[in-house]
Design an enzyme around this catalytic site. Structure first.
Site, PDB file in Angstrom:
ATOM      1  N   PRO A   1       0.824  -1.322   0.130  1.00  0.00           N
ATOM      2  CA  PRO A   1      -0.032   0.041   0.052  1.00  0.00           C
ATOM      3  C   PRO A   1       0.977   1.318  -0.111  1.00  0.00           C
ATOM      4  O   PRO A   1       1.788   1.187   0.696  1.00  0.00           O
ATOM      5  CB  PRO A   1      -0.740  -0.118   1.204  1.00  0.00           C
ATOM      6  CG  PRO A   1       0.020  -0.976   2.105  1.00  0.00           C
ATOM      7  CD  PRO A   1       0.440  -2.063   1.330  1.00  0.00           C
ATOM      8  N   ASN A   2       0.095   2.237  -0.834  1.00  0.00           N
ATOM      9  CA  ASN A   2       0.805   3.681  -0.776  1.00  0.00           C
ATOM     10  C   ASN A   2       2.035   4.050  -1.489  1.00  0.00           C
ATOM     11  O   ASN A   2       2.509   4.892  -1.782  1.00  0.00           O
ATOM     12  CB  ASN A   2       1.025   4.084   0.709  1.00  0.00           C
ATOM     13  CG  ASN A   2      -0.275   4.267   1.385  1.00  0.00           C
ATOM     14  OD1 ASN A   2      -1.259   4.906   0.737  1.00  0.00           O
ATOM     15  ND2 ASN A   2      -0.050   3.769   2.549  1.00  0.00           N
TER      16      ASN A   2
ATOM     17  N   ARG B   1       4.501  11.152  -2.458  1.00  0.00           N
ATOM     18  CA  ARG B   1       4.422  10.968  -1.006  1.00  0.00           C
ATOM     19  C   ARG B   1       5.749  11.124  -0.216  1.00  0.00           C
ATOM     20  O   ARG B   1       6.758  10.552  -0.643  1.00  0.00           O
ATOM     21  CB  ARG B   1       4.139   9.525  -0.908  1.00  0.00           C
ATOM     22  CG  ARG B   1       4.184   8.663   0.247  1.00  0.00           C
ATOM     23  CD  ARG B   1       4.087   7.272  -0.103  1.00  0.00           C
ATOM     24  NE  ARG B   1       3.974   6.779   1.468  1.00  0.00           N
ATOM     25  CZ  ARG B   1       4.126   5.484   1.883  1.00  0.00           C
ATOM     26  NH1 ARG B   1       4.621   4.640   0.951  1.00  0.00           N
ATOM     27  NH2 ARG B   1       4.122   5.163   3.122  1.00  0.00           N
TER      28      ARG B   1
ATOM     29  N   TYR C   1      10.949   9.105   0.725  1.00  0.00           N
ATOM     30  CA  TYR C   1      11.014   8.122  -0.447  1.00  0.00           C
ATOM     31  C   TYR C   1      11.602   8.570  -1.664  1.00  0.00           C
ATOM     32  O   TYR C   1      11.731   7.614  -2.842  1.00  0.00           O
ATOM     33  CB  TYR C   1       9.791   7.713  -0.500  1.00  0.00           C
ATOM     34  CG  TYR C   1       8.949   6.966   0.611  1.00  0.00           C
ATOM     35  CD1 TYR C   1       9.694   5.787   1.309  1.00  0.00           C
ATOM     36  CD2 TYR C   1       7.967   7.586   1.526  1.00  0.00           C
ATOM     37  CE1 TYR C   1       9.208   5.166   2.343  1.00  0.00           C
ATOM     38  CE2 TYR C   1       7.465   7.170   2.646  1.00  0.00           C
ATOM     39  CZ  TYR C   1       7.905   5.727   2.990  1.00  0.00           C
ATOM     40  OH  TYR C   1       7.506   5.264   4.135  1.00  0.00           O
TER      41      TYR C   1
ATOM     42  N   ASN D   1       8.000  -5.355  -1.222  1.00  0.00           N
ATOM     43  CA  ASN D   1       8.279  -4.433  -0.266  1.00  0.00           C
ATOM     44  C   ASN D   1       6.692  -4.308   0.229  1.00  0.00           C
ATOM     45  O   ASN D   1       5.875  -3.802  -0.430  1.00  0.00           O
ATOM     46  CB  ASN D   1       8.473  -2.977  -1.112  1.00  0.00           C
ATOM     47  CG  ASN D   1       8.431  -2.019   0.023  1.00  0.00           C
ATOM     48  OD1 ASN D   1       7.787  -1.863   1.176  1.00  0.00           O
ATOM     49  ND2 ASN D   1       9.076  -0.628  -0.426  1.00  0.00           N
TER      50      ASN D   1
ATOM     51  N   ALA E   1       3.462  -0.854   4.669  1.00  0.00           N
ATOM     52  CA  ALA E   1       3.011  -0.878   6.066  1.00  0.00           C
ATOM     53  C   ALA E   1       2.455  -2.186   6.421  1.00  0.00           C
ATOM     54  O   ALA E   1       2.525  -2.513   7.704  1.00  0.00           O
ATOM     55  CB  ALA E   1       1.565   0.132   6.369  1.00  0.00           C
TER      56      ALA E   1
ATOM     57  N   GLU F   1      12.877  -9.163   1.151  1.00  0.00           N
ATOM     58  CA  GLU F   1      12.287  -8.097   1.603  1.00  0.00           C
ATOM     59  C   GLU F   1      12.676  -6.723   1.548  1.00  0.00           C
ATOM     60  O   GLU F   1      14.052  -6.701   1.852  1.00  0.00           O
ATOM     61  CB  GLU F   1      11.566  -8.422   3.028  1.00  0.00           C
ATOM     62  CG  GLU F   1      10.865  -7.107   3.650  1.00  0.00           C
ATOM     63  CD  GLU F   1       9.846  -7.193   4.784  1.00  0.00           C
ATOM     64  OE1 GLU F   1       9.307  -8.410   4.796  1.00  0.00           O
ATOM     65  OE2 GLU F   1       9.555  -6.446   5.643  1.00  0.00           O
TER      66      GLU F   1
ATOM     67  N   HIS G   1      12.993  -2.440   2.007  1.00  0.00           N
ATOM     68  CA  HIS G   1      12.436  -1.250   2.073  1.00  0.00           C
ATOM     69  C   HIS G   1      13.286   0.091   1.825  1.00  0.00           C
ATOM     70  O   HIS G   1      14.154  -0.199   1.925  1.00  0.00           O
ATOM     71  CB  HIS G   1      11.948  -0.955   3.892  1.00  0.00           C
ATOM     72  CG  HIS G   1      11.032  -2.019   4.297  1.00  0.00           C
ATOM     73  ND1 HIS G   1       9.719  -2.042   4.495  1.00  0.00           N
ATOM     74  CD2 HIS G   1      11.355  -3.098   4.864  1.00  0.00           C
ATOM     75  CE1 HIS G   1       9.358  -2.990   4.893  1.00  0.00           C
ATOM     76  NE2 HIS G   1      10.309  -3.917   5.185  1.00  0.00           N
TER      77      HIS G   1
ATOM     78  N   ARG H   1      13.181   5.567  11.810  1.00  0.00           N
ATOM     79  CA  ARG H   1      12.102   5.920  12.086  1.00  0.00           C
ATOM     80  C   ARG H   1      11.346   5.603  13.298  1.00  0.00           C
ATOM     81  O   ARG H   1      11.856   5.115  14.100  1.00  0.00           O
ATOM     82  CB  ARG H   1      11.314   5.542  10.785  1.00  0.00           C
ATOM     83  CG  ARG H   1      12.054   6.036   9.250  1.00  0.00           C
ATOM     84  CD  ARG H   1      11.491   5.794   8.017  1.00  0.00           C
ATOM     85  NE  ARG H   1      10.081   6.610   7.950  1.00  0.00           N
ATOM     86  CZ  ARG H   1       9.173   6.306   7.228  1.00  0.00           C
ATOM     87  NH1 ARG H   1       9.463   5.322   6.286  1.00  0.00           N
ATOM     88  NH2 ARG H   1       8.103   6.922   7.057  1.00  0.00           N
TER      89      ARG H   1
END
Ligand code: DQA
Length: 150
Positions: free
Chosen positions: A11-12, A19, A24, A78, A81, A102, A104, A111
């Site tokens: 998502p996103n 964003r 990012y 990825n 969330a 995986e 990110h 963060r």
């Protein structure tokens, strides 16, 4: 024949480019995909990529399930969330026979503390963070180099 890898985005990530650009970066997901493919060709890597993005946990699970009996050699994911929340995606990933990387884009350790929990990473063989637009490229190369070293 080229190895087939799939790159799944949660998502996103369809909003990359607009964003939180300070975290990012300014490239869209499509631009990152094109950049990744171009760099792989320049590096002489013969790997065929399928790209998939969804904001829906259900669609992500359906896509992961579809890989069980497929000719895909590795999954780069990825989960965004959902990495921090989704036991359902972890369970789907655990069904897969192929290696999972995986990624990110951001270094989540810099963060919020809730981002340090990565439920989905339990199913992965490699985890990479903080590489920005190079995240997918480096994940694919990491998997290819790992295969070579086995
Ligand atoms: C992300 C990090 C996650 O914490 C966040 O929810 C995302 C993107 C990353 O690529 O850095 O959506 O997975």
């Amino acid at each position: 024949m080229a190895n087939k890898f799939i790159v799944i985005n949660g998502p996103n990530l369809n909003m990359l480019g607009t964003r939180e650009t300070s975290i990012y970066g300014s490239l869209t997901l499509d631009e990152i995909a094109k950049y990744t493919e171009k760099r792989l060709v320049e590096l002489g890597q013969k790997v065929e990529l399928e790209w998939f993005q969804s904001n829906s946990e259900s669609a992500l699970i359906q896509k992961i399930q579809s890989l069980v009996n497929s000719d895909i050699k590795a999954l780069i994911i990825n989960p965004a969330a959902y990495s921090h929340t989704s036991v359902a995606i972890l369970d789907a990933l655990k069904m897969l026979p192929m290696p999972i990387v995986e990624v990110h884009l951001s270094n989540t350790h810099h963060r919020e503390s809730f981002r340090q929990v990565k439920l989905t990473a339990k199913a992965s063989t490699i985890i990479m963070e903080g590489l920005g637009k190079n995240a997918y490229l480096m994940a694919i190369l990491a998997q290819l180099y790992k295969e070579e070293s086995l």
